[in-house]
Design an enzyme around this catalytic site. Structure first.
Site, PDB file in Angstrom:
ATOM      1  N   HIS A 256       1.004  -1.178  -0.113  1.00  0.00           N
ATOM      2  CA  HIS A 256      -0.094  -0.248  -0.074  1.00  0.00           C
ATOM      3  C   HIS A 256       0.550   1.127   0.161  1.00  0.00           C
ATOM      4  O   HIS A 256       0.613   2.251  -1.137  1.00  0.00           O
ATOM      5  CB  HIS A 256      -1.501   0.127   1.273  1.00  0.00           C
ATOM      6  CG  HIS A 256      -2.159  -0.693   0.851  1.00  0.00           C
ATOM      7  ND1 HIS A 256      -2.887  -1.043  -0.159  1.00  0.00           N
ATOM      8  CD2 HIS A 256      -2.448  -1.913   2.039  1.00  0.00           C
ATOM      9  CE1 HIS A 256      -3.846  -1.380   0.455  1.00  0.00           C
ATOM     10  NE2 HIS A 256      -3.570  -2.524   1.475  1.00  0.00           N
TER      11      HIS A 256
ATOM     12  N   CYS B  46      -8.364  -4.464 -22.544  1.00  0.00           N
ATOM     13  CA  CYS B  46      -8.536  -4.276 -21.052  1.00  0.00           C
ATOM     14  C   CYS B  46      -7.484  -4.770 -20.035  1.00  0.00           C
ATOM     15  O   CYS B  46      -8.079  -4.090 -19.413  1.00  0.00           O
ATOM     16  CB  CYS B  46     -10.310  -4.277 -20.814  1.00  0.00           C
ATOM     17  SG  CYS B  46     -10.332  -6.199 -20.891  1.00  0.00           S
TER      18      CYS B  46
HETATM   19  C1  PEP Z   1      -7.666  -9.844 -18.128  1.00  0.00           C
HETATM   20  O1  PEP Z   1      -6.893 -11.151 -17.788  1.00  0.00           O
HETATM   21  O2  PEP Z   1      -6.424  -9.022 -19.490  1.00  0.00           O
HETATM   22  C2  PEP Z   1      -8.469  -8.490 -17.561  1.00  0.00           C
HETATM   23  C3  PEP Z   1      -8.443  -7.312 -18.041  1.00  0.00           C
HETATM   24  O3  PEP Z   1      -8.958  -9.557 -16.822  1.00  0.00           O
HETATM   25  P1  PEP Z   1      -8.216  -9.926 -15.010  1.00  0.00           P
HETATM   26  O4  PEP Z   1      -7.035  -8.959 -14.749  1.00  0.00           O
HETATM   27  O5  PEP Z   1      -9.493  -9.191 -14.050  1.00  0.00           O
HETATM   28  O6  PEP Z   1      -8.503 -11.068 -14.641  1.00  0.00           O
END
Ligand code: PEP
Ligand code: MG
Length: 646
Positions: free
Chosen positions: A255, A575
């Site tokens: 943190h 993402c």
């Molecule tokens: C990924 O796997 O790239 C993703 C965005 O999901 P998480 O990081 O939540 O597993």
């Protein structure tokens, strides 16, 4: 922000020059034998020989270079005297404990209220931590055990607090050491242990009326050097006054590190023996990007550091100006840059970064740190709050992505998942697999999202899809929920939210042509896609060098999925962490991506990368990259392209 602890705390002790942290209680990281003689002090005043430059390595925390005199902060000792009590005193001691808990809560609430004096980025990091402290001070196992110890162990409140904190920290660390958990879980155990320590210290200080560490005397432009910096200490720092931070202890994902990054103060942690080598007043350079502290720099080193300071300041100004500019390539291709959201506290950051909505809302937070699962109404209210806060910008809500390693006690308590995590959580019941096995859980979440979706544009995203049958089964559940809500007379959004899938397994990527026929959109999860393609645990330090999203196999899977989506005109975004690295932006644009979702602080940098290139040049570049079969070569090509377009 003021550099003293909350006003309700006793007045802070004045730091004495040269002192490091006083001997810590047994729960704190072991104090190091140090206080070597100060080579500077031992020289006679006016001595001619200049001190020799020394370079110490540590962990790079926050990018940026700081130059200034060392300031050492004192940590007053808090080891409480052990005190036994009579049975007749139990009530009085419990009342003392209750009063200290109330006082500690008040201090934390005040601290939270003062967060708006910090840069907005920091607020979103620090607020959840203070919330975690407040939660622990509520009706938690920690406070229950403290009360129990007073009664059963016949000890004074401060002794009960100290012993309970110690025992809990030891249990957390023993479990983390004994288990087969990955480095991510061990890091999370360490963070949890730090939180318990912090709460115990605060309670003991309030019970014994001992002062908190103070940064009140921190001179403007100084470099704070100490053995150990707690997250709560970071919350008291004024990034406008402070030049840099360096400490003997600390790791890259605690943190404290996260908050220092949020403050944007150049920082290096884990610099062994730093406090011994750097007495107050020493001229120091903290290079937070390289993870280096330079003591008594030569004039040449100093001049170089000054140039780096100016260069970095200029870059920051450029990023800040970018917030208001559109994400558009030089040949006018519009690119959507959205934010990932893990906690509602991050919402202010998203607006501040200029993100165009939420591209991935990881809904796990709704289910964590609670005894019972949230019901439909409770979930709907939280989703609605987030959707409304986005003021018309789209929100992609991913349904629960549970896997064995993510602790969600309420799921265990309600018998929805087994008590013991599976041997290999990443390959077991995870994400959509769990939701299809527990239709009530899935239906409740879908119903809550559908009801909240009247407040603004929403998309629903399924995690961990591997087969088309899973997508069909999920859609059946979705349609059943829609029918049920309509029968109930609920108002639903028109049209219904798009129903999309994560492409984060090789199976999904290679079936993308078939999946695109039935999924409304794709979100490429490059983190899991890399892990599952390369058979490398994304959270395990020992295989970290093998975790390589630029591996041609990962890139080819992404390319196949993107092309499958584009062919059927399905929206497709990325993402995973890949989206946040501006070096990868030209390649992703060249592969045809026009939508990225990332940690909101990365949005300006990625925007800069988008605005520097033409989509056409990126497409040519991507073709070149995809001909390569060696990821280190690909990495070089990315660096070359980025440099050429700076
Ligand atoms: C990924 O796997 O790239 C993703 C965005 O999901 P998480 O990081 O939540 O597993
Ligand atoms: Mg994932």
């Amino acid at each position: 922000m003021s550099r003293t602890d909350p006003p309700s705390a006793p007045p802070p002790a004045k730091p004495s020059a040269g002192a490091g942290r006083s001997p810590a209680p047994p729960s704190a990281p072991p104090a190091k034998a140090k206080r070597r003689p100060n080579p500077r002090a031992s020289k006679a005043a006016g001595a001619k020989t200049a001190p020799t430059e020394r370079r110490l390595r540590g962990i790079a925390i926050t990018e940026g270079v700081a130059i200034g005199p060392v300031f050492g902060a004192v940590e007053p000792e808090i080891e409480p005297a052990r005190r036994r009590i009579q049975a007749a005193d139990i009530e009085a001691e419990r009342s003392r404990l209750d009063a200290a808990i109330t006082q500690s809560k008040k201090q934390l609430v005040k601290l939270r209220a003062r967060l708006d004096m910090l840069p907005e980025e920091s607020q979103a990091e620090i607020a959840p931590l203070i919330d975690a402290y407040l939660q622990m001070l509520g009706p938690s196992r920690l406070t229950r055990t403290m009360r129990q110890r007073i009664e059963e162990g016949l000890v004074a409140a401060e002794t009960a607090v100290h012993d309970t904190g110690e025992a809990m920290v030891a249990a957390i660390m023993a479990m983390a050491e004994a288990g087969s958990e990955g480095s991510e879980q061990r890091a999370s155990a360490r963070r949890h242990a730090d939180e318990v320590r912090e709460i115990s210290r605060r309670l003991i200080r309030n019970l014994t009326r001992q002062p908190f560490r103070s940064f009140a005397a921190l001179p403007a432009g100084a470099i704070l050097v100490c053995e150990y910096l707690r997250p709560a200490d970071v919350a008291l720092l004024d990034p406008a006054r402070l030049a840099g931070v360096a400490a003997d202890e600390g790791g890259s994902d605690g943190h404290t590190a996260i908050m220092l990054r949020a403050l944007g103060v150049p920082a290096v942690l884990g610099v062994a023996d730093l406090t011994a080598a750097a007495p107050p007043g020493t001229l120091a350079i903290v290079d937070g990007g390289k993870g280096e502290v330079i003591l008594d720099p030569t004039p040449a080193t100093l001049a170089e550091a000054r140039r780096a300071v100016t260069g970095f300041a200029r870059q920051r100004q450029q990023w800040a100006r970018l917030k208001r500019l559109p994400a558009i390539t030089t040949d006018h291709q519009v690119v959507e840059l959205q934010a990932n959201l893990e906690l509602p506290a991050e919402l202010p950051l998203i607006a501040q970064a200029g993100a165009a909505g939420i591209g991935l809302l990881r809904s796990e937070f709704l289910f964590m740190n609670r005894e019972r699962m949230p019901n439909e109404d409770q979930q709907a209210e939280i989703y609605r709050g987030i959707i409304e806060a986005m003021g018309g910008d789209p929100v992609t809500i991913r349904v629960l992505d549970w896997s064995g390693e993510k602790e969600i006690d309420a799921l265990i308590a309600e018998g929805l998942v087994p008590d013991l995590p599976p041997e290999n959580p990443a390959l077991s019941v995870r994400g959509l697999r769990l939701l299809l096995r527990q239709p009530d859980l899935f239906e409740t979440q879908l119903a809550a999202i559908l009801r909240a979706a009247t407040a603004g544009p929403v998309r629903i995203l399924l995690p961990m899809v591997t087969t088309i049958a899973e997508l069909r089964a999920a859609r059946e559940v979705f349609e059943r929920v829609v029918r049920r809500l309509r029968r109930r007379g609920e108002r639903l959004p028109e049209p219904l939210p798009p129903f999309g899938i994560m492409i984060e397994t090789p199976a999904a990527a290679l079936s993308a042509d078939a999946l695109a026929l039935e999924a409304d959109f794709f979100a490429i999860g490059s983190n899991d896609l890399t892990m599952y393609t390369l058979a490398v645990d994304r959270g395990e330090a020992i295989v970290a060098p093998l975790y390589d999203p630029l591996h041609p196999a990962v890139l080819r899977l992404m390319q196949f999925a993107i092309e499958a989506a584009l062919l059927l005109r399905r929206p497709v975004s990325v993402c995973g962490e890949l989206a946040a690295n501006p070096k990868f932006t030209p390649l992703l644009l060249g592969l045809g991506l026009r939508s990225f979702s990332m940690n909101s602080s990365a949005v300006p940098r990625v925007k800069q990368a988008v605005r520097a290139v033409s989509a056409e040049a990126c497409a040519r570049f991507a073709r070149r990259v995809m001909e390569q079969n060696d990821s280190s070569l690909i990495d070089e090509l990315l660096s070359e392209f980025a440099e050429a377009n700076e």
